[in-house]
Design a protein around this motif. Structure first.
Motif: not given
Length: 233
Positions: A85-91, A111-115, A140-146
């Motif tokens: 999914l695109s970054p905007l679709a995920m966030f 589950k949503l956080y890990l996705m 956590a760091g990779l979540w902030e990257c996305h």
């Protein structure tokens, strides 16, 4: 008469009164039927050995070509993964704050956080609740990257007229709309540590590099707009 017989013998003709011997039929060269099988088996063994050395899946022989048609290539079965999914679709809201990652966090939130963090199904298969929480904490760091890449997607989607006016919304969203420049500075220090490419493995380093570059760009844009103005000499 004797001289004529000798001449006929020298020319390869049978002497008079003798029957001509029938010509011997030439024996066809019949090859060993196992030779072709042994050669094919040897080629097949070498092909499997080469495939094992390179880690590739050995393919079977090419299917027989239809009569009058070109030879068909060997069939290869490839499993395709669904497109990410695109970054905007995920966030949908790039300024969102991360949830608390504890054992009391609902499974749907984890589950949503890990996705959003880009975790694969293989990483979460067969894990207990506490193991999923620990995996989310490591992501956590990779979540902030996305999340920062979603802010970058907003900036790239702005029309040219909005870009000319120095629209700071996507850059401000990277710092969750901090009210003061001091808050931006504090959050910038924390995010720089989390998204720094050296903090991530080789698979996520490209994502982290893009997020790190956009974070620095966002800080510079907000510094011009919100930072202290230089005092005239």
């Amino acid at each position: 008469q004797q001289q004529q017989q000798e001449q006929q013998q020298q020319q390869g003709q049978p002497p008079r009164g003798h029957a001509r011997a029938p010509p011997q039929a030439q024996q066809p060269s019949v090859s060993n039927p196992f030779d072709s099988f042994a050669a094919f088996n040897d080629r097949d063994s070498r092909r499997h050995a080469q495939a094992s050395a390179t880690g590739a899946q050995p393919q079977g022989p090419a299917p027989a070509a239809p009569a009058g048609g070109p030879p068909q290539p060997p069939r290869v079965s490839v499993e395709l993964s669904p497109p990410p999914l695109s970054p905007l679709a995920m966030f949908p809201n790039p300024a969102v704050r991360p949830p608390e990652l504890t054992s009391a966090t609902p499974a749907a939130v984890l589950k949503l956080y890990l996705m959003q963090a880009g975790a694969t199904e293989a990483e979460t298969r067969g894990l207990e609740k506490q193991e999923i929480v620990e995996l989310a904490q490591r992501k956590a760091g990779l979540w902030e990257c996305h999340r920062l890449l979603a802010c970058q997607a907003v900036a790239n989607a702005l029309p040219a007229s909005a870009r000319g006016k120095k629209n700071l919304v996507p850059y401000h969203a990277a710092f969750r709309y901090a009210e003061t420049f001091e808050e931006v500075q504090q959050m910038n220090k924390e995010l720089l540590i989390r998204v720094h490419p050296d903090k991530h493995n080789a698979a996520a380093r490209m994502v982290a590099t893009r997020a790190f570059q956009f974070l620095r760009q966002s800080f510079e844009e907000l510094k011009k707009a919100m930072g202290p103005k230089p005092t005239p000499p």
